[in-house]
Design a protein around this motif. Structure first.
Motif, PDB file in Angstrom:
ATOM      1  N   ALA A   1      28.947  51.815  53.675  1.00  0.00           N
ATOM      2  CA  ALA A   1      28.144  50.729  54.085  1.00  0.00           C
ATOM      3  C   ALA A   1      28.082  49.817  52.654  1.00  0.00           C
ATOM      4  CB  ALA A   1      26.734  51.172  53.975  1.00  0.00           C
ATOM      5  N   LEU A   2      28.146  50.367  51.348  1.00  0.00           N
ATOM      6  CA  LEU A   2      28.286  49.345  50.016  1.00  0.00           C
ATOM      7  C   LEU A   2      29.822  48.886  50.091  1.00  0.00           C
ATOM      8  CD1 LEU A   2      26.307  51.750  47.519  1.00  0.00           C
ATOM      9  CD2 LEU A   2      25.624  49.570  48.745  1.00  0.00           C
ATOM     10  N   GLU A   3      30.780  49.408  50.698  1.00  0.00           N
ATOM     11  CA  GLU A   3      32.204  49.021  50.492  1.00  0.00           C
ATOM     12  C   GLU A   3      32.354  47.864  51.528  1.00  0.00           C
ATOM     13  OE1 GLU A   3      36.047  48.139  49.536  1.00  0.00           O
ATOM     14  OE2 GLU A   3      34.392  49.182  48.503  1.00  0.00           O
ATOM     15  N   LYS A   4      31.558  48.107  52.820  1.00  0.00           N
ATOM     16  CA  LYS A   4      31.590  46.823  53.878  1.00  0.00           C
ATOM     17  C   LYS A   4      30.638  45.776  53.169  1.00  0.00           C
ATOM     18  CE  LYS A   4      31.837  49.877  57.873  1.00  0.00           C
ATOM     19  NZ  LYS A   4      31.018  50.442  58.879  1.00  0.00           N
ATOM     20  N   ARG A   5      29.626  45.819  52.513  1.00  0.00           N
ATOM     21  CA  ARG A   5      28.954  44.801  52.005  1.00  0.00           C
ATOM     22  C   ARG A   5      29.771  44.446  50.964  1.00  0.00           C
ATOM     23  NH1 ARG A   5      25.813  44.292  47.413  1.00  0.00           N
ATOM     24  NH2 ARG A   5      24.011  42.636  47.727  1.00  0.00           N
ATOM     25  N   ARG A   6      30.458  44.927  50.128  1.00  0.00           N
ATOM     26  CA  ARG A   6      31.203  44.295  49.052  1.00  0.00           C
ATOM     27  C   ARG A   6      32.304  43.338  49.606  1.00  0.00           C
ATOM     28  NH1 ARG A   6      36.089  44.414  46.820  1.00  0.00           N
ATOM     29  NH2 ARG A   6      36.616  46.097  48.109  1.00  0.00           N
ATOM     30  N   LEU A   7      33.048  43.719  50.914  1.00  0.00           N
ATOM     31  CA  LEU A   7      33.995  42.943  51.321  1.00  0.00           C
ATOM     32  C   LEU A   7      33.393  41.690  51.871  1.00  0.00           C
ATOM     33  CD1 LEU A   7      36.211  45.891  53.200  1.00  0.00           C
ATOM     34  CD2 LEU A   7      36.681  44.375  50.972  1.00  0.00           C
ATOM     35  N   VAL A   8      32.273  41.827  52.417  1.00  0.00           N
ATOM     36  CA  VAL A   8      31.594  40.807  53.166  1.00  0.00           C
ATOM     37  C   VAL A   8      31.418  39.869  52.082  1.00  0.00           C
ATOM     38  CG1 VAL A   8      29.588  39.795  54.327  1.00  0.00           C
ATOM     39  CG2 VAL A   8      30.753  42.077  55.241  1.00  0.00           C
ATOM     40  N   LEU A   9      30.763  40.035  51.040  1.00  0.00           N
ATOM     41  CA  LEU A   9      30.545  39.047  50.058  1.00  0.00           C
ATOM     42  C   LEU A   9      31.657  38.584  49.358  1.00  0.00           C
ATOM     43  CD1 LEU A   9      27.637  40.904  48.214  1.00  0.00           C
ATOM     44  CD2 LEU A   9      27.351  39.115  49.961  1.00  0.00           C
ATOM     45  N   GLU A  10      32.962  39.360  49.168  1.00  0.00           N
ATOM     46  CA  GLU A  10      33.994  38.750  48.455  1.00  0.00           C
ATOM     47  C   GLU A  10      34.580  37.746  49.457  1.00  0.00           C
ATOM     48  OE1 GLU A  10      38.053  41.111  48.024  1.00  0.00           O
ATOM     49  OE2 GLU A  10      36.563  41.627  46.418  1.00  0.00           O
ATOM     50  N   ASN A  11      34.642  38.212  50.629  1.00  0.00           N
ATOM     51  CA  ASN A  11      35.191  37.367  51.771  1.00  0.00           C
ATOM     52  C   ASN A  11      34.441  35.945  51.801  1.00  0.00           C
ATOM     53  OD1 ASN A  11      37.386  38.869  52.599  1.00  0.00           O
ATOM     54  ND2 ASN A  11      36.264  40.074  54.214  1.00  0.00           N
ATOM     55  N   ARG A  12      33.180  36.142  51.564  1.00  0.00           N
ATOM     56  CA  ARG A  12      32.515  34.795  51.814  1.00  0.00           C
ATOM     57  C   ARG A  12      32.603  34.045  50.468  1.00  0.00           C
ATOM     58  NH1 ARG A  12      26.505  35.942  51.454  1.00  0.00           N
ATOM     59  NH2 ARG A  12      26.709  36.870  53.701  1.00  0.00           N
ATOM     60  N   TRP A  13      32.749  34.688  49.535  1.00  0.00           N
ATOM     61  CA  TRP A  13      33.171  33.821  48.202  1.00  0.00           C
ATOM     62  C   TRP A  13      34.484  33.298  48.436  1.00  0.00           C
ATOM     63  CZ3 TRP A  13      36.826  34.276  44.760  1.00  0.00           C
ATOM     64  CH2 TRP A  13      37.002  33.415  43.524  1.00  0.00           C
ATOM     65  N   LEU A  14      35.447  33.748  48.707  1.00  0.00           N
ATOM     66  CA  LEU A  14      36.753  33.716  49.017  1.00  0.00           C
ATOM     67  C   LEU A  14      36.641  32.316  50.096  1.00  0.00           C
ATOM     68  CD1 LEU A  14      39.010  36.817  49.321  1.00  0.00           C
ATOM     69  CD2 LEU A  14      39.175  35.105  47.360  1.00  0.00           C
ATOM     70  N   GLN A  15      36.156  32.236  51.147  1.00  0.00           N
ATOM     71  CA  GLN A  15      36.123  31.179  51.918  1.00  0.00           C
ATOM     72  C   GLN A  15      35.264  30.199  51.335  1.00  0.00           C
ATOM     73  OE1 GLN A  15      33.719  32.363  55.483  1.00  0.00           O
ATOM     74  NE2 GLN A  15      33.562  30.246  56.203  1.00  0.00           N
ATOM     75  N   GLN A  16      34.437  30.193  50.615  1.00  0.00           N
ATOM     76  CA  GLN A  16      33.616  29.106  49.970  1.00  0.00           C
ATOM     77  C   GLN A  16      34.482  28.601  49.189  1.00  0.00           C
ATOM     78  OE1 GLN A  16      29.929  30.793  48.784  1.00  0.00           O
ATOM     79  NE2 GLN A  16      28.866  30.711  50.720  1.00  0.00           N
ATOM     80  N   SER A  17      35.294  29.394  48.275  1.00  0.00           N
ATOM     81  CA  SER A  17      36.078  29.047  47.163  1.00  0.00           C
ATOM     82  C   SER A  17      37.041  28.083  47.663  1.00  0.00           C
ATOM     83  CB  SER A  17      36.282  30.087  46.340  1.00  0.00           C
ATOM     84  OG  SER A  17      37.262  29.733  45.595  1.00  0.00           O
TER      85      SER A  17
END
Length: 360
Positions: free
Chosen positions: A133-149
Motif C-alpha cells: 500500500a505504501l509503495e502504491k502511494r509513493r508511485l501515485v505521488l511520484e507520478n503526480r509530481w512528474l506530471q505536474q513537473s
C-alpha cells in the motif's frame, strides 16, 4: 464526540517512521495491530471510531496510511474509506475483513481502498500488505509530481520556443508521452503501437514522404493532452460520469495547444491530435466533423487507436482478440470509421495471429 488518541512512540520506533492510523472500536484488536506495526518499525496511531479517525486526518493530512475495521458503531469502515478517499486522497486505506466479508471488501476497493487484511491478522500478511500500500502511494505521488513537473516545464518551453529548439521540444514531448503511459500498465506502449498501425495503414493508402512522417508522429503523440487528465479518471474501472467524460474529451484540444509551436512544421500532426476522435457520421468530438471534412490522417489514427484500445488490457474493459476487434471496427465502418481506411488496415495486417504488436 470521542477525542482521538495518539499512541506515544516507544523507543523501538525509529525517528521519522512512517505513521499508520489504526481504526477499530475493539481496543484489543487495535493494540494487537499496533504491536505488529511497531515490529515493522512503523509509528501506529489509534482511533476508536470512524469519526475520531476522520477528525485526526483532518487535523493532520500527512498521515500516509489508515487500517480500518469494516464493522464499527457509528461511522462504519466503508463510510470511512469513502470519506478518506474524498477528503485525503493521498492517504492509502487498508480494510480489515473476515473470510465472510469478501463482498464487502470488494465494495471497499470500489470506494478506493488499496487492499485488505483477513482476520485473524498475521504478521507477515500485515508486513506485505502495508509495504504494498505504501509503495502504491509513493508511485501515485511520484507520478503526480512528474506530471505536474512536466506540464510546468512544457508550458515554460512553449513560451520561449524558437525554431532552433523545436527538435529538442519534440523529443521532450515524446518522452512525456512515454512517462504518461508509464503511469498505467493498461496503456503502456499504446502510442507506439498506434503509430506503427497508423503508419503501415497509411502506406497501404499510398501515403509517403513528409505526410507519412506526420502520420507516424501524430499516432505517437495523439494522446499527449491526457498529461493534464486526472489519474483517477484515466484509470477508472467503471463508466465515466458526464463531467468526467467531458474532462477526457478535452485531451484532444489540450494536446493541440501543447503542440501549437510545431504547427508550422507539422500541421497534419496537429490535425491528428485534434480530430482522431471524430466520427464519419458527425457524432464524434471535439468539432462534430463529418465524412471527408475529417482529415484523412486523423481517420487513419482513429482506426489504429480503436484497434489497440480493444486488443490491450484496459481498467474499464476486458481484452478482445484481434479478430474480435477488427469485426467490431468493420461493424462501425461507414458510421464511425472510414471504410477505405479499415480496408487498408486489413491489407497491412493480414496475419491477425501476430497482433497485437508487442512493444519491448
Amino acid at each position: 464526540m470521542t477525542t482521538p488518541f495518539r499512541q506515544p512512540v516507544p523507543p523501538e520506533a525509529p525517528p521519522g517512521s512512517a505513521r499508520c492510523l489504526v481504526v477499530d472500536d475493539d481496543p484489543l484488536v487495535r493494540r494487537s495491530l499496533c504491536r505488529v506495526l511497531l515490529a515493522q518499525g512503523m509509528e501506529p496511531i489509534e482511533a476508536e471510531s470512524g469519526e475520531a479517525a476522520l477528525a485526526m486526518l483532518m487535523a493532520d493530512r500527512s498521515i500516509p496510511l489508515v487500517i480500518t475495521d469494516l464493522y464499527m458503531p457509528g461511522m462504519d469502515g466503508l463510510t470511512l474509506v469513502r470519506e478518506v478517499r474524498s477528503r485525503c486522497p493521498d492517504t492509502a486505506v487498508l480494510v480489515v475483513t473476515g473470510v465472510a466479508d469478501v463482498d464487502t471488501a470488494v465494495k471497499s476497493f470500489q470506494l478506493g481502498a488499496a487492499d485488505y487484511l483477513s482476520k485473524p491478522v498475521l504478521m507477515e500478511e500485515v508486513r506485505a500488505r502495508v509495504q504494498s500500500a505504501l509503495e502504491k502511494r509513493r508511485l501515485v505521488l511520484e507520478n503526480r509530481w512528474l506530471q505536474q513537473s512536466y506540464q510546468e516545464r512544457l508550458e515554460t518551453q512553449l513560451r520561449e520556443l524558437t525554431q532552433r529548439n523545436k527538435e529538442m521540444f519534440l523529443g521532450q514531448i515524446q518522452m512525456a508521452v512515454r512517462m504518461l503511459e508509464a503511469r498505467d500498465i493498461y496503456t503502456r506502449g499504446h502510442s507506439q503501437r498506434v503509430s506503427i498501425y497508423a503508419t503501415k495503414t497509411a502506406v497501404q493508402l499510398g501515403i509517403t514522404g513528409d505526410l507519412l512522417e506526420q502520420v507516424r508522429l501524430g499516432g505517437e503523440l495523439h494522446d499527449i493532452g491526457k498529461i493534464g487528465t486526472r489519474d483517477e479518471i484515466l484509470n477508472k474501472p467503471g463508466a465515466l460520469t458526464e463531467a468526467e467524460f467531458k474532462e477526457v474529451q478535452r485531451h484532444v484540444t489540450e494536446g493541440e495547444e501543447i503542440l501549437a509551436p510545431l504547427r508550422r512544421d507539422h500541421p497534419i500532426m496537429l490535425q491528428i491530435v485534434r480530430s482522431h476522435h471524430e466520427h464519419l457520421d458527425g457524432s464524434g468530438f471535439p468539432d462534430g466533423l463529418e465524412g471527408d471534412a475529417i482529415p484523412l490522417p486523423a481517420r487513419i489514427v482513429s482506426v489504429a487507436d480503436a484497434f489497440d484500445a480493444m486488443t490491450t488490457n484496459r481498467a474499464y474493459r476486458e481484452t478482445r482478440t484481434a479478430a474480435e476487434a477488427l469485426k467490431e471496427i468493420e461493424r462501425h465502418a461507414g458510421t464511425q470509421f472510414d471504410r477505405e481506411v479499415v480496408g487498408a488496415f486489413q491489407r497491412g495486417f493480414r496475419d491477425l495471429h501476430r497482433l497485437p504488436i508487442r512493444i519491448a
